[in-house]
Motif scaffolding. Sequence first.
Motif, PDB file in Angstrom:
ATOM      1  N   UNK A 235       0.819  -1.209   0.000  1.00  0.00           N
ATOM      2  CA  UNK A 235       0.000   0.000   0.000  1.00  0.00           C
ATOM      3  C   UNK A 235       0.859   1.267   0.000  1.00  0.00           C
ATOM      4  N   UNK A 236       2.177   1.108  -0.139  1.00  0.00           N
ATOM      5  CA  UNK A 236       3.056   2.261  -0.196  1.00  0.00           C
ATOM      6  C   UNK A 236       3.216   2.977   1.120  1.00  0.00           C
ATOM      7  N   UNK A 237       3.063   2.247   2.221  1.00  0.00           N
ATOM      8  CA  UNK A 237       3.068   2.896   3.540  1.00  0.00           C
ATOM      9  C   UNK A 237       4.432   2.822   4.236  1.00  0.00           C
ATOM     10  N   UNK A 238       5.391   2.108   3.634  1.00  0.00           N
ATOM     11  CA  UNK A 238       6.737   2.011   4.214  1.00  0.00           C
ATOM     12  C   UNK A 238       7.691   2.827   3.360  1.00  0.00           C
ATOM     13  N   UNK A 239       8.339   3.810   3.982  1.00  0.00           N
ATOM     14  CA  UNK A 239       9.277   4.681   3.277  1.00  0.00           C
ATOM     15  C   UNK A 239      10.679   4.098   3.251  1.00  0.00           C
ATOM     16  N   UNK A 240      11.067   3.454   4.363  1.00  0.00           N
ATOM     17  CA  UNK A 240      12.440   2.977   4.515  1.00  0.00           C
ATOM     18  C   UNK A 240      12.435   1.733   5.379  1.00  0.00           C
ATOM     19  N   UNK A 241      13.338   0.807   5.111  1.00  0.00           N
ATOM     20  CA  UNK A 241      13.435  -0.381   5.944  1.00  0.00           C
ATOM     21  C   UNK A 241      14.892  -0.762   6.156  1.00  0.00           C
ATOM     22  N   UNK A 242      15.190  -1.244   7.353  1.00  0.00           N
ATOM     23  CA  UNK A 242      16.490  -1.826   7.675  1.00  0.00           C
ATOM     24  C   UNK A 242      16.259  -3.318   7.829  1.00  0.00           C
ATOM     25  N   UNK A 243      16.855  -4.105   6.970  1.00  0.00           N
ATOM     26  CA  UNK A 243      16.592  -5.545   6.935  1.00  0.00           C
ATOM     27  C   UNK A 243      17.865  -6.298   6.592  1.00  0.00           C
ATOM     28  N   UNK A 244      17.803  -7.619   6.793  1.00  0.00           N
ATOM     29  CA  UNK A 244      18.940  -8.448   6.403  1.00  0.00           C
ATOM     30  C   UNK A 244      18.586  -9.417   5.281  1.00  0.00           C
ATOM     31  N   UNK A 245      17.291  -9.547   4.972  1.00  0.00           N
ATOM     32  CA  UNK A 245      16.884 -10.486   3.924  1.00  0.00           C
ATOM     33  C   UNK A 245      15.677  -9.897   3.206  1.00  0.00           C
ATOM     34  N   UNK A 246      15.722  -9.897   1.885  1.00  0.00           N
ATOM     35  CA  UNK A 246      14.646  -9.256   1.133  1.00  0.00           C
ATOM     36  C   UNK A 246      14.039 -10.185   0.085  1.00  0.00           C
ATOM     37  N   UNK A 247      14.288 -11.476   0.193  1.00  0.00           N
ATOM     38  CA  UNK A 247      13.714 -12.417  -0.762  1.00  0.00           C
ATOM     39  C   UNK A 247      12.247 -12.694  -0.485  1.00  0.00           C
ATOM     40  N   UNK A 248      11.620 -13.464  -1.342  1.00  0.00           N
ATOM     41  CA  UNK A 248      10.223 -13.923  -1.207  1.00  0.00           C
ATOM     42  C   UNK A 248       9.199 -12.796  -1.343  1.00  0.00           C
ATOM     43  N   UNK A 249       9.602 -11.616  -1.828  1.00  0.00           N
ATOM     44  CA  UNK A 249       8.664 -10.504  -1.899  1.00  0.00           C
ATOM     45  C   UNK A 249       8.898  -9.727  -3.195  1.00  0.00           C
ATOM     46  N   UNK A 250       8.088 -10.016  -4.210  1.00  0.00           N
ATOM     47  CA  UNK A 250       8.262  -9.380  -5.520  1.00  0.00           C
ATOM     48  C   UNK A 250       7.974  -7.888  -5.463  1.00  0.00           C
ATOM     49  N   UNK A 251       6.992  -7.494  -4.661  1.00  0.00           N
ATOM     50  CA  UNK A 251       6.664  -6.075  -4.567  1.00  0.00           C
ATOM     51  C   UNK A 251       7.801  -5.298  -3.914  1.00  0.00           C
ATOM     52  N   UNK A 252       8.462  -5.918  -2.941  1.00  0.00           N
ATOM     53  CA  UNK A 252       9.633  -5.300  -2.315  1.00  0.00           C
ATOM     54  C   UNK A 252      10.699  -5.019  -3.371  1.00  0.00           C
ATOM     55  N   UNK A 253      11.011  -6.025  -4.171  1.00  0.00           N
ATOM     56  CA  UNK A 253      12.029  -5.872  -5.211  1.00  0.00           C
ATOM     57  C   UNK A 253      11.633  -4.788  -6.206  1.00  0.00           C
ATOM     58  N   UNK A 254      10.361  -4.757  -6.595  1.00  0.00           N
ATOM     59  CA  UNK A 254       9.905  -3.755  -7.556  1.00  0.00           C
ATOM     60  C   UNK A 254      10.073  -2.343  -7.009  1.00  0.00           C
ATOM     61  N   UNK A 255       9.647  -2.145  -5.746  1.00  0.00           N
ATOM     62  CA  UNK A 255       9.747  -0.808  -5.162  1.00  0.00           C
ATOM     63  C   UNK A 255      11.198  -0.377  -4.975  1.00  0.00           C
ATOM     64  N   UNK A 256      12.043  -1.301  -4.531  1.00  0.00           N
ATOM     65  CA  UNK A 256      13.443  -0.960  -4.300  1.00  0.00           C
ATOM     66  C   UNK A 256      14.142  -0.597  -5.605  1.00  0.00           C
TER      67      UNK A 256
END
Length: 248
Positions: free
Chosen positions: A68-89
């Motif tokens: 929904x576009x509600x996260x501006x920034x994230x601190x993470x160690x793993x970003x797999x399994x999420x296509x929308x995450x990859x698209x936004x990044x």
Amino acid sequence: MMDKVLASASEAVADIGDGASLAVGGFGLCGIPAELIAALYEQGATDLETVSNNCGVDGHGLGILLADGRIRRTISSYVGENKEFARQFLGGELEVELTPQGTLAERLRAGGAGIPAFYTPSGVGTQVADGGLPWRYAPDGGIAVASPPKEVRAFDGREYVLEHAIVTDFALVHAWKGDRHGNLVYRASARNFNPECAAAGRITIAQVENLVEPGELDPAEVHTPGIFVHRVVHVGDIAKPIEKRTTR
């Protein structure tokens, strides 16, 4: 108040405002505070900064806020399994600070312990220490924001990089058991990042499957003492989706 139990998840997250930073427990879909995340989604807060091992998956956990576009920034160690995450990044819509998993856990733990920074060998000789990792891409594919270089020092002949602790405005965690004073017990692998996140939040909100009365928990079994927890929500037996189902 010693009785920290609130009537609903909606009440517990009502004061999380736009731009707030959140430490969120869980690993994949294991041990995530799904009911609190869903309540926050309904509440409408946006422009959030999340600190979590990963950012949920498509349609579950933090993934619903992300979509929904509600996260501006994230601190993470793993970003797999999420296509929308990859698209936004990759599209320059999301800022991502990738952090080695053990370093992320220690940054949260240090924040909860009041330690401002620490030295670790993880990342020495890489862009984690040298800087230049893309945090946010530009629309044309260039790097709009890159990680800065970090201080490196030698101790006993070995180099270490300085990492800063993490303290967030709020923490959302999931526990198997909790009492009205906020003492929490996690179950098996659902413990994961939850204790570290619980300690790192200025205001920590815990959803618990089993709510018990004060004195019913063996103090030796408590993973997060109630002094770190400010609000408790009893969620009962909730659905626990499997992230990746495998069979023989």
